[in-house]
Design a protein around this motif. Structure first.
Motif, PDB file in Angstrom:
ATOM      1  N   ILE A 118       3.845   4.166   6.895  1.00  0.00           N
ATOM      2  CA  ILE A 118       2.367   5.008   5.987  1.00  0.00           C
ATOM      3  C   ILE A 118       1.320   6.578   6.683  1.00  0.00           C
ATOM      4  O   ILE A 118       0.979   7.412   6.445  1.00  0.00           O
ATOM      5  CB  ILE A 118       0.856   4.483   6.095  1.00  0.00           C
ATOM      6  N   VAL A 119       0.891   6.503   7.793  1.00  0.00           N
ATOM      7  CA  VAL A 119       0.520   7.688   8.781  1.00  0.00           C
ATOM      8  C   VAL A 119       0.553   8.963   8.795  1.00  0.00           C
ATOM      9  O   VAL A 119       0.430  10.173   8.993  1.00  0.00           O
ATOM     10  CB  VAL A 119      -0.542   7.349  10.679  1.00  0.00           C
ATOM     11  N   LYS A 120       2.419   8.745   9.109  1.00  0.00           N
ATOM     12  CA  LYS A 120       2.624  10.103   9.080  1.00  0.00           C
ATOM     13  C   LYS A 120       3.594  10.865   7.281  1.00  0.00           C
ATOM     14  O   LYS A 120       3.980  12.075   7.452  1.00  0.00           O
ATOM     15  CB  LYS A 120       4.440  10.176  10.215  1.00  0.00           C
ATOM     16  N   GLN A 121       3.603   9.293   6.709  1.00  0.00           N
ATOM     17  CA  GLN A 121       3.961  10.607   5.152  1.00  0.00           C
ATOM     18  C   GLN A 121       3.945  10.236   4.613  1.00  0.00           C
ATOM     19  O   GLN A 121       4.047  10.326   3.500  1.00  0.00           O
ATOM     20  CB  GLN A 121       5.657   9.461   5.294  1.00  0.00           C
ATOM     21  N   GLY A 122       2.442   9.126   4.601  1.00  0.00           N
ATOM     22  CA  GLY A 122       1.009   8.632   3.047  1.00  0.00           C
ATOM     23  C   GLY A 122       2.374   7.192   3.314  1.00  0.00           C
ATOM     24  O   GLY A 122       3.146   6.754   3.080  1.00  0.00           O
ATOM     25  N   ALA A 123       1.082   6.891   1.745  1.00  0.00           N
ATOM     26  CA  ALA A 123       0.803   5.135   1.560  1.00  0.00           C
ATOM     27  C   ALA A 123       2.119   5.543   0.774  1.00  0.00           C
ATOM     28  O   ALA A 123       2.976   3.678   0.946  1.00  0.00           O
ATOM     29  CB  ALA A 123      -0.175   4.753   1.191  1.00  0.00           C
ATOM     30  N   HIS A 124       2.617   6.071  -0.199  1.00  0.00           N
ATOM     31  CA  HIS A 124       3.877   6.024  -0.518  1.00  0.00           C
ATOM     32  C   HIS A 124       4.993   5.780  -0.050  1.00  0.00           C
ATOM     33  O   HIS A 124       6.080   5.168  -0.473  1.00  0.00           O
ATOM     34  CB  HIS A 124       4.064   7.741  -1.694  1.00  0.00           C
ATOM     35  N   ALA A 125       5.077   6.178   1.311  1.00  0.00           N
ATOM     36  CA  ALA A 125       6.108   6.066   1.824  1.00  0.00           C
ATOM     37  C   ALA A 125       5.996   4.363   2.696  1.00  0.00           C
ATOM     38  O   ALA A 125       7.196   4.125   3.047  1.00  0.00           O
ATOM     39  CB  ALA A 125       6.289   7.324   2.640  1.00  0.00           C
ATOM     40  N   ALA A 126       4.760   3.855   2.000  1.00  0.00           N
ATOM     41  CA  ALA A 126       5.645   2.328   2.968  1.00  0.00           C
ATOM     42  C   ALA A 126       7.098   1.191   2.759  1.00  0.00           C
ATOM     43  O   ALA A 126       6.939   1.553   1.453  1.00  0.00           O
ATOM     44  CB  ALA A 126       4.163   1.615   3.025  1.00  0.00           C
ATOM     45  N   SER A 127       7.573   1.050   3.502  1.00  0.00           N
ATOM     46  CA  SER A 127       8.008   0.174   3.169  1.00  0.00           C
ATOM     47  C   SER A 127       8.344  -1.042   2.483  1.00  0.00           C
ATOM     48  O   SER A 127       7.524  -1.995   3.957  1.00  0.00           O
ATOM     49  CB  SER A 127       9.629   0.744   3.617  1.00  0.00           C
ATOM     50  N   PRO A 128       8.540  -1.453   1.421  1.00  0.00           N
ATOM     51  CA  PRO A 128       8.082  -2.647   1.134  1.00  0.00           C
ATOM     52  C   PRO A 128       9.648  -3.736   1.735  1.00  0.00           C
ATOM     53  O   PRO A 128       9.789  -5.065   1.819  1.00  0.00           O
ATOM     54  CB  PRO A 128       8.486  -2.757  -0.566  1.00  0.00           C
TER      55      PRO A 128
END
Length: 333
Positions: A118-128
């Motif tokens: 999330i910090v490095k790539q943004g919330a959209h990149a958070a892995s479910p």
């Protein structure tokens, strides 16, 4: 509160066999220290890992295929305790079984990875795929599902004393409900960020360690355990008095060995002060000198060691977050 321990299990940096690991602790052996690096700075840190070969067979289970290490350790210890008790789970017994997990830092590996994305790539990149094992009750959920339990499942979160809190809570469950047994488990996994935190905040001088320990609590069993709700303290210098107050409730017990939580910090002094008031001449064994500091699992590891001494043993614990506790373990045969 009083209950009985029917079976024991653990997963430690020294192995999983109850007798062998206990003997190695008695000889003062130290598990192999491994290095782990902060990938951001290159800083070298130390910890005591559990050899993954101890739990790798669990990876064939579809439910655990993507689970974090803490769930592997907890499931392995819980199953081992049931096997040690000679208990075969059936749907009927599962309906009368509760799971109680002791957790300190939880699934820190997946949590760090999840928020790193999330910090490095943004919330959209958070892995479910990572998120389920970031919650504290994930290990309890995995164990309950694998045992066929769809009823009582609890997770207690605390410092290194949380295992004894879980033991006391489980004894209360047995005393106030119609359940037949409680599988009590404490577990811990390590990540570089956790090792850095414990080093920087001076929460332990012994290396941080992975592992898990479990007991099966019933109304009858091979060991009688007298639990205690514990006592809190505000300042480190008050910890010894807080523990002494707890130990006073065990005064008169013919304790043959104390299993302490000493880890090279103020905890050592606090335990020494409390024990000097009530059990000044009783031999003390500190298993964290061999197994390292495993906050979520440590107190239940002490409980397993206490049971394996073969006599009346007192497990004592002082946590870094203002909690003390103790439990008296006595063989019934």
């Amino acid at each position: 509160m009083t209950a009985h321990i029917a079976g024991l299990g653990w997963v430690t940096p020294l192995g999983t066999d109850l007798v062998d690991v206990f003997a190695r602790i008695g000889r003062g052996e130290l598990a192999e220290v491994k290095a782990i690096a902060n990938p951001e700075t290159g800083r070298a840190l130390s910890y005591l890992p559990v050899p993954m070969k101890s739990v790798e067979a669990l990876g064939r289970n579809p439910r655990l295929r993507r689970a974090s290490a803490i769930s592997y350790f907890g499931v392995a210890a819980g199953r081992a305790a049931l096997a040690d008790a000679g208990i075969v789970m059936t749907p009927e017994l599962a309906a009368r079984t509760a799971v109680v997990f002791a957790i300190s830092n939880g699934g820190v590996i997946y949590t760090r990875k999840f928020f790193d994305q999330i910090v490095k790539q943004g919330a959209h990149a958070a892995s479910p795929a990572l998120f389920p094992d970031t919650v504290y009750n994930a290990p309890a959920s995995h164990l309950a599902a694998l045992l066929g339990i769809d009823g009582a499942s609890y997770t207690l979160v605390g410092d290194a004393s949380v295992g004894l809190s879980a033991l006391h809570f489980s004894a209360q469950l047995l005393a106030t409900s119609d359940i037949e047994q409680v599988v009590v488990v404490g577990a811990e996994e390590c990540d570089w960020i956790l090792c850095a935190a414990y080093t920087d905040w001076r929460l332990a001088r012994t290396p941080l360690a992975e592992g898990a320990a479990a007991v099966v609590l019933r109304r009858a069993g091979r060991w009688r355990v007298q639990t205690h709700p514990g006592a809190t303290f505000l300042r480190q210098r008050e910890a010894g008095a807080a523990l002494a107050g707890v130990l006073g409730d065990f005064a008169g017990a013919k304790v043959e060995r104390v299993i302490a939580s000493a880890n090279g910090t103020f905890i050592d002094r606090a335990e020494a002060a409390g024990l000097a008031m009530h059990f000044p001449n009783v031999p003390v064994l500190a298993p964290k000198q061999s197994l390292g500091e495993s906050p979520g699992a440590g107190a239940l590891m002490q409980t397993v060691v206490a049971a394996l001494t073969g006599g009346c043993a007192l497990a004592t614990v002082v946590g870094f977050n203002q909690q003390t506790g103790a439990a008296l373990i006595t063989p019934t045969r």
